[in-house]
Motif scaffolding. Structure first.
Motif, PDB file in Angstrom:
ATOM      1  N   ARG A 288       0.843  -1.181   0.000  1.00 42.32           N
ATOM      2  CA  ARG A 288       0.000   0.000   0.000  1.00 42.32           C
ATOM      3  C   ARG A 288       0.887   1.242   0.000  1.00 42.32           C
ATOM      4  O   ARG A 288       2.023   1.205   0.505  1.00 42.32           O
ATOM      5  CB  ARG A 288      -0.898   0.036   1.249  1.00 42.32           C
ATOM      6  CG  ARG A 288      -1.944  -1.071   1.305  1.00 42.32           C
ATOM      7  CD  ARG A 288      -3.032  -0.857   0.267  1.00 42.32           C
ATOM      8  NE  ARG A 288      -4.110  -1.826   0.410  1.00 42.32           N
ATOM      9  CZ  ARG A 288      -4.139  -3.008  -0.206  1.00 42.32           C
ATOM     10  NH1 ARG A 288      -3.125  -3.369  -0.998  1.00 42.32           N
ATOM     11  NH2 ARG A 288      -5.170  -3.810  -0.044  1.00 42.32           N
ATOM     12  N   GLU A 300      -7.158   4.781   5.662  1.00 45.02           N
ATOM     13  CA  GLU A 300      -7.257   5.315   4.307  1.00 45.02           C
ATOM     14  C   GLU A 300      -5.851   5.613   3.792  1.00 45.02           C
ATOM     15  O   GLU A 300      -5.017   6.151   4.519  1.00 45.02           O
ATOM     16  CB  GLU A 300      -8.102   6.589   4.307  1.00 45.02           C
ATOM     17  CG  GLU A 300      -9.528   6.375   4.788  1.00 45.02           C
ATOM     18  CD  GLU A 300     -10.304   7.672   4.922  1.00 45.02           C
ATOM     19  OE1 GLU A 300      -9.756   8.730   4.550  1.00 45.02           O
ATOM     20  OE2 GLU A 300     -11.451   7.625   5.402  1.00 45.02           O
ATOM     21  N   ASP A 303      -3.785   6.633  -2.166  1.00 42.54           N
ATOM     22  CA  ASP A 303      -4.329   6.337  -3.498  1.00 42.54           C
ATOM     23  C   ASP A 303      -5.841   6.169  -3.481  1.00 42.54           C
ATOM     24  O   ASP A 303      -6.447   5.768  -4.486  1.00 42.54           O
ATOM     25  CB  ASP A 303      -3.668   5.085  -4.081  1.00 42.54           C
ATOM     26  CG  ASP A 303      -3.953   3.818  -3.277  1.00 42.54           C
ATOM     27  OD1 ASP A 303      -4.578   3.932  -2.187  1.00 42.54           O
ATOM     28  OD2 ASP A 303      -3.542   2.736  -3.711  1.00 42.54           O
ATOM     29  N   ARG A 305      -7.615   4.022  -1.637  1.00 43.13           N
ATOM     30  CA  ARG A 305      -8.045   2.753  -1.078  1.00 43.13           C
ATOM     31  C   ARG A 305      -8.149   2.847   0.443  1.00 43.13           C
ATOM     32  O   ARG A 305      -7.515   3.698   1.070  1.00 43.13           O
ATOM     33  CB  ARG A 305      -7.080   1.636  -1.468  1.00 43.13           C
ATOM     34  CG  ARG A 305      -7.232   1.159  -2.896  1.00 43.13           C
ATOM     35  CD  ARG A 305      -6.299  -0.002  -3.186  1.00 43.13           C
ATOM     36  NE  ARG A 305      -4.898   0.409  -3.252  1.00 43.13           N
ATOM     37  CZ  ARG A 305      -3.895  -0.423  -3.492  1.00 43.13           C
ATOM     38  NH1 ARG A 305      -4.126  -1.721  -3.647  1.00 43.13           N
ATOM     39  NH2 ARG A 305      -2.650   0.028  -3.558  1.00 43.13           N
ATOM     40  N   SER A 306      -8.903   1.934   1.027  1.00 44.91           N
ATOM     41  CA  SER A 306      -8.974   1.853   2.484  1.00 44.91           C
ATOM     42  C   SER A 306      -9.111   0.384   2.875  1.00 44.91           C
ATOM     43  O   SER A 306      -9.619  -0.440   2.109  1.00 44.91           O
ATOM     44  CB  SER A 306     -10.144   2.662   3.041  1.00 44.91           C
ATOM     45  OG  SER A 306     -11.379   2.108   2.632  1.00 44.91           O
ATOM     46  N   ASP A 307      -8.613   0.052   4.069  1.00 45.75           N
ATOM     47  CA  ASP A 307      -8.650  -1.320   4.564  1.00 45.75           C
ATOM     48  C   ASP A 307      -8.934  -1.311   6.056  1.00 45.75           C
ATOM     49  O   ASP A 307      -8.503  -0.405   6.789  1.00 45.75           O
ATOM     50  CB  ASP A 307      -7.311  -2.026   4.323  1.00 45.75           C
ATOM     51  CG  ASP A 307      -7.027  -2.278   2.848  1.00 45.75           C
ATOM     52  OD1 ASP A 307      -7.600  -3.236   2.300  1.00 45.75           O
ATOM     53  OD2 ASP A 307      -6.243  -1.520   2.255  1.00 45.75           O
TER      54      ASP A 307
END
Length: 444
Positions: A288, A300, A303, A305-307
């Motif tokens: 990431r 967050e 780019d 994206r979030s996880d």
């Protein structure tokens, strides 16, 4: 100790032990203060303030790490683990009879200089306060003790568990969790690899790209190849050769989903890992970019994206702190103080440092050479240039380091091979300056 000490050494890790030995070899009565109950510093797994974890190994090869006067056993692996290295340092202290000079469980609290130029070291020990007055002080307390977290903190709040790499001890802390490792150094790579075997999911976040070097290239420990080039070529040419070799053998970091390095090879501390690239290609570690914000158990990234994560391991380095010295002696901070040859304080005669640097290779041979320089100076076999020339040399070194490493602690950065050669030349130059009837060209 029957003879009053003339020198105080602070710390009994690799740097402090090298200093004690060099000073004893030079006939300088020495006392060393060590805060823990054994020698070995950061390599002693489980010791207070040690960042060692169970899977820790050297990231420089045995032959490029050992002290010149205490070789590592020839039957050891190329990259020994922390237990072997801690034992090696303990054996070093035993072999050269250093324990008589070391006071364990003594924490230095204050170092001051009197008008006559002598230094007083105050420490607390198991039997109460201790105070010694000496001609010189060697600061060898290391700089991997005070964890540094992101500053300013990321936006948002975090409900996930958080851990700095300093407090990581083994994969059991990661078992079954969704783990995010943040950082691009050696500890980050080691912990991410550990997590890829133990955790439920492993993410690795890098704010900027790094060159990931396998521990072997062309069948040899990778640092031996650069060492062979260093004896013949300037670093810029070494950079082109090494970078070409690395790209040809393992490919660009972007091939593995990692960000492209913004600096050329040899312009940052090397990141070595045999396991990382393999685990990335197998999908066991997911790359990431940098963290943008925190939202509960969700992270967050820059780019978009979030996880969701259960645990964030911050591998974000350390603050360099020397709390027992007057801040005026450190100027803008311990990581910016100008030191002649990274050893001598130009404005405080008798105040010296061993190990206050970040090397492109191992620290052990460098602290050994620094210690010998200090011992020669205190024994009268080496003379410093005039203070004005020392300061001019510091400014020139800082300019060169900034040009190479940018603003990432340039005052502490050294090229392993170039610096080791420089210390050898400096010892010879200082020996000429120390000779009776030497010319007045003190800076030569």
């Amino acid at each position: 100790m029957g003879v009053p000490p003339q020198v105080a050494v602070i710390g009994a890790g690799a740097a402090g032990l090298a200093a004690v030995k060099a000073l004893r070899d030079a006939g300088r009565p020495t006392v060393c203060f060590e805060a823990t109950d054994q020698v070995g510093g950061l390599w002693v797994y489980g010791a207070p303030d040690s960042p060692a974890y169970r899977t820790l190994h050297l990231n420089t090869s045995r032959g490029r790490t050992e002290f010149a006067d205490h070789p590592m056993p020839g039957d050891w692996p190329d990259y020994p683990d922390h237990r072997r290295v801690a034992g090696y340092l303990a054996d070093y202290a035993d072999r050269f009879g250093l324990h008589d000079s070391i006071r364990l469980r003594h924490t230095v609290e204050r170092v001051t200089r009197d008008p006559a130029g002598r230094w007083t070291v105050r420490a607390s020990g198991p039997d109460g306060p201790v105070e010694v007055t000496v001609d010189a002080v060697v600061v060898a307390n290391g700089h991997n003790r005070v964890p540094r977290l992101p500053h300013p903190p990321y936006a948002g709040t975090c409900t996930a568990e958080q851990l700095h790499s300093h407090d990581y001890r083994g994969p059991e802390q990661l078992a079954g969790k969704r783990v995010l490792v943040v950082g691009g150094g050696n500890s980050a790579m080691d912990i991410a690899v550990d997590a890829s075997y133990a955790a439920g999911r492993t993410l690795l976040s890098l704010r900027r790209g790094v060159w990931v070097v396998p521990k072997y290239l062309l069948g040899r420990p990778s640092d031996t190849l650069n060492g062979a080039l260093a004896r013949r070529l300037p670093w810029r040419l070494r950079q082109r050769i090494s970078q070409t070799m690395l790209t040809a053998t393992v490919g660009s970091p972007t091939r593995y989903g990692l960000p492209a390095p913004t600096h050329g090879f040899l312009q940052d501390h090397p990141t070595l890992s045999d396991g990382l690239l393999s685990r990335l290609t197998h999908g066991d570690i997911e790359a990431r970019p940098g963290v943008a914000a925190l939202d509960g158990d969700r992270v967050e990234f820059t780019d978009g994206r979030s996880d969701h994560v259960d645990l964030i391991v911050w591998c974000t380095g350390y603050r360099v702190e020397i709390p027992f010295l007057d801040p005026e002696l450190l100027g803008g901070g311990a990581d910016t103080v100008p030191l002649y040859r990274h050893v001598f304080h130009p404005d405080a005669p008798g105040l010296t440092f061993v190990g206050l640097m970040q090397s492109t290779g191992s620290a052990f041979p460098l602290v050994e050479a620094q210690a010998k320089l200090i011992a020669a100076q205190l024994a009268g076999r080496y003379a410093l240039p005039e203070p004005a020339r020392q300061r001019a040399a510091c400014r020139a070194e800082l300019r060169a380091a900034t040009a190479r490493w940018g603003q990432r602690r340039p005052a502490m950065r050294v090229d392993f091979d170039a610096y080791l050669a420089e210390l050898t030349r400096e010892l010879a130059s200082g020996a000429r300056r120390a000779r009776p009837n030497a010319s007045t060209g003190a800076g030569r």
